[in-house]
Design a protein around this motif. Structure first.
Motif, PDB file in Angstrom:
ATOM      1  N   UNK A 150       0.822  -1.214   0.000  1.00  0.00           N
ATOM      2  CA  UNK A 150       0.000   0.000   0.000  1.00  0.00           C
ATOM      3  C   UNK A 150       0.855   1.263   0.000  1.00  0.00           C
ATOM      4  N   UNK A 151       2.169   1.112  -0.092  1.00  0.00           N
ATOM      5  CA  UNK A 151       3.054   2.278  -0.097  1.00  0.00           C
ATOM      6  C   UNK A 151       3.889   2.352   1.168  1.00  0.00           C
ATOM      7  N   UNK A 152       4.572   3.476   1.315  1.00  0.00           N
ATOM      8  CA  UNK A 152       5.442   3.694   2.469  1.00  0.00           C
ATOM      9  C   UNK A 152       4.827   4.716   3.410  1.00  0.00           C
ATOM     10  N   UNK A 153       4.990   4.489   4.706  1.00  0.00           N
ATOM     11  CA  UNK A 153       4.498   5.441   5.690  1.00  0.00           C
ATOM     12  C   UNK A 153       5.177   6.788   5.537  1.00  0.00           C
ATOM     13  N   UNK A 154       4.406   7.856   5.652  1.00  0.00           N
ATOM     14  CA  UNK A 154       4.941   9.206   5.433  1.00  0.00           C
ATOM     15  C   UNK A 154       6.003   9.570   6.460  1.00  0.00           C
ATOM     16  N   UNK A 155       5.863   9.107   7.681  1.00  0.00           N
ATOM     17  CA  UNK A 155       6.828   9.451   8.731  1.00  0.00           C
ATOM     18  C   UNK A 155       7.933   8.415   8.875  1.00  0.00           C
ATOM     19  N   UNK A 156       7.571   7.154   8.894  1.00  0.00           N
ATOM     20  CA  UNK A 156       8.563   6.098   9.141  1.00  0.00           C
ATOM     21  C   UNK A 156       9.363   5.728   7.906  1.00  0.00           C
ATOM     22  N   UNK A 157       8.770   5.913   6.713  1.00  0.00           N
ATOM     23  CA  UNK A 157       9.395   5.439   5.490  1.00  0.00           C
ATOM     24  C   UNK A 157       9.367   3.930   5.349  1.00  0.00           C
ATOM     25  N   UNK A 158       8.601   3.266   6.214  1.00  0.00           N
ATOM     26  CA  UNK A 158       8.519   1.806   6.209  1.00  0.00           C
ATOM     27  C   UNK A 158       7.293   1.333   5.419  1.00  0.00           C
ATOM     28  N   UNK A 159       7.359   0.099   4.900  1.00  0.00           N
ATOM     29  CA  UNK A 159       6.235  -0.416   4.113  1.00  0.00           C
ATOM     30  C   UNK A 159       4.951  -0.556   4.931  1.00  0.00           C
ATOM     31  N   UNK A 160       3.839  -0.257   4.262  1.00  0.00           N
ATOM     32  CA  UNK A 160       2.500  -0.495   4.803  1.00  0.00           C
ATOM     33  C   UNK A 160       1.824  -1.504   3.877  1.00  0.00           C
TER      34      UNK A 160
END
Length: 430
Positions: A392-402
């Motif tokens: 679903x993309x990368x978290x805006x703050x963590x930069x980790x995969x969602x």
């Protein structure tokens, strides 16, 4: 992006390159071996690497004049609760430290070899595919974080670019969650739809072999390589499903803002691509399904592993085996009946072409040493249908995969796979 993250390639592209002569299976295996040598000292996904055997298999497959199918010449990793001929199955437990090498492949591995896949080796799991202890495997996106569990090595091996496909198993959330945490994809077929021997059990009412890939389409192809014809995964038909965003008190309470934003954006992407997307309220409490699933899991794990030496397994597994053994047969049977009622009530409200969308986990991969929160996956393992994990993309703050889950009713594996094989899913790289 972390230096330990790398795309291993899509099955369709690798197969096309082999058909055209631009790539050989031997060259692909060597590429995987080089990548393992470069990054796995830090990622620690792999336990055994069958370099010489895999290269010999690759050369033999390259010499065949007729391709066996989409898995021909493609290397894969196998979770270390699944037997591979010539290797011990240790299940990350001191209780199996003296286990002898398997004399035969697990049934699913044998079917994949027949389809032309190459076993590159074995990858890490938590002990007995349960919650803890976690293996040394790290998340390639951030080595401080977990790759999830129990199929930790399977997700990390693909995310780090060391292999394009991997096998895992799921009793609670052990395929779909690590795929989400590592930015890979997965396909868990309908619970109990695939049998066979050569797999270390945990709770047989839920234990299911699933697949990881760089796309959910690839993972579905891998399941198609070992699934029975009754799932019809090798015969995809055009599909344009209705996407239902599932609403439930458990999801609302646990979902973190970063995850919620990415899932909403992903739903918008599907809507813009022409799919009908709407919201639907769960007809049963997912929290109640969680509780009942745990009751059945404990009862079955206790009975399955009653004879394990307690001093050679983790304290949590030992305690949960004892708790499971204390559950009377009548209560265990009552929990099985309750799960059956939940399944009937939940899926009654879904149409034949509906796919449910929800977050794969409340948050991105944690750093706290656990394998993360499986609360969103477990109810759908218990409810019995096929589950795909999508990026679903990368978290805006963590930069980790969602990750996002797409779920269908029990026995609807072909319906879910048909969507994943569709031109739309290919264009969106689902």
């Amino acid at each position: 992006m972390s230096e330990y993250v790398s795309d291993p390639g899509r099955l369709r592209d690798l197969s096309a390159a082999m058909r055209s002569g631009a790539l050989t299976s031997e060259a692909l295996v060597r590429r995987c071996l080089d990548r393992i040598a470069a990054v796995d000292g830090k990622v620690q996904a792999w336990i055994h690497v069958l370099a010489d055997e895999a290269l010999a298999q690759a050369r033999a497959l390259d010499a065949e004049s007729v391709r066996r199918g989409p898995l021909h010449g493609i290397p894969l990793a196998v979770k270390d609760v699944i037997d591979v001929r010539g290797l011990p199955t240790r299940a990350f437990s001191p209780s199996r430290a003296e286990a002898l090498p398997a004399t035969a492949d697990a049934t699913v591995v044998a079917h994949l070899r027949a389809a032309g896949a190459i076993v590159l080796g074995k990858v890490h799991t938590t002990e007995y595919a349960y919650f803890s202890p976690a293996p040394p495997t790290r998340n390639p996106w951030d080595l401080r974080r977990t790759p999830g569990g129990s199929s930790a090595g399977s997700g990390a091996a693909i995310a780090s670019g060391t292999v394009p496909l991997a096998l895992g198993t799921q009793t609670a959330g052990s395929v779909n969650r690590p795929a989400a945490y590592t930015g890979t994809c997965a396909f868990k077929p309908s619970t109990l739809s695939i049998g066979g021997t050569g797999i270390v059990p945990l709770a047989p009412s839920f234990d299911t072999v699933g697949a990881f890939g760089a796309s959910a389409q690839d993972a579905a192809h891998l399941v198609g390589g070992f699934a029975g014809a009754h799932l019809r995964l090798a015969d995809p038909r055009p599909a344009k499903p209705r996407i239902l965003m599932l609403e439930d008190a458990l999801i609302a309470r646990l979902t973190q803002p970063e995850t919620a934003a990415r899932i909403a954006a992903f739903a918008g992407q599907l809507r813009e691509a022409g799919l009908p997307v709407s919201r639907v309220e769960s007809t049963v409490s997912l929290e109640a399904v969680l509780v009942t699933h745990r009751r059945v899991l404990l009862a079955e794990a206790g009975r399955t592993h009653a004879r394990l030496p307690r001093e050679l397994i983790s304290p949590r597994l030992a305690a949960d085996i004892e708790e499971g053994l204390a559950i009377p047969e009548a209560e265990y049977h009552a929990a099985l009946r309750e799960l059956a009622r939940f399944r009937q009530a939940f899926w009654r409200g879904c149409g034949p072409d509906d796919l449910l969308l929800l977050p794969a986990a409340p948050d991105v991969a944690p750093m706290d040493g656990t394998t993360g929160d499986p609360s969103f996956v477990i109810p759908f393992t218990a409810l019995g249908g096929p589950i795909a994990t999508l990026r679903a993309g990368l978290g805006a703050e963590s930069g980790m995969p969602v990750g996002a889950l797409l779920c269908a009713a029990p026995g609807s594996d072909a319906r879910l796979a048909s969507f994943l094989f569709s031109e739309l899913a290919t264009r969106l790289d689902l």
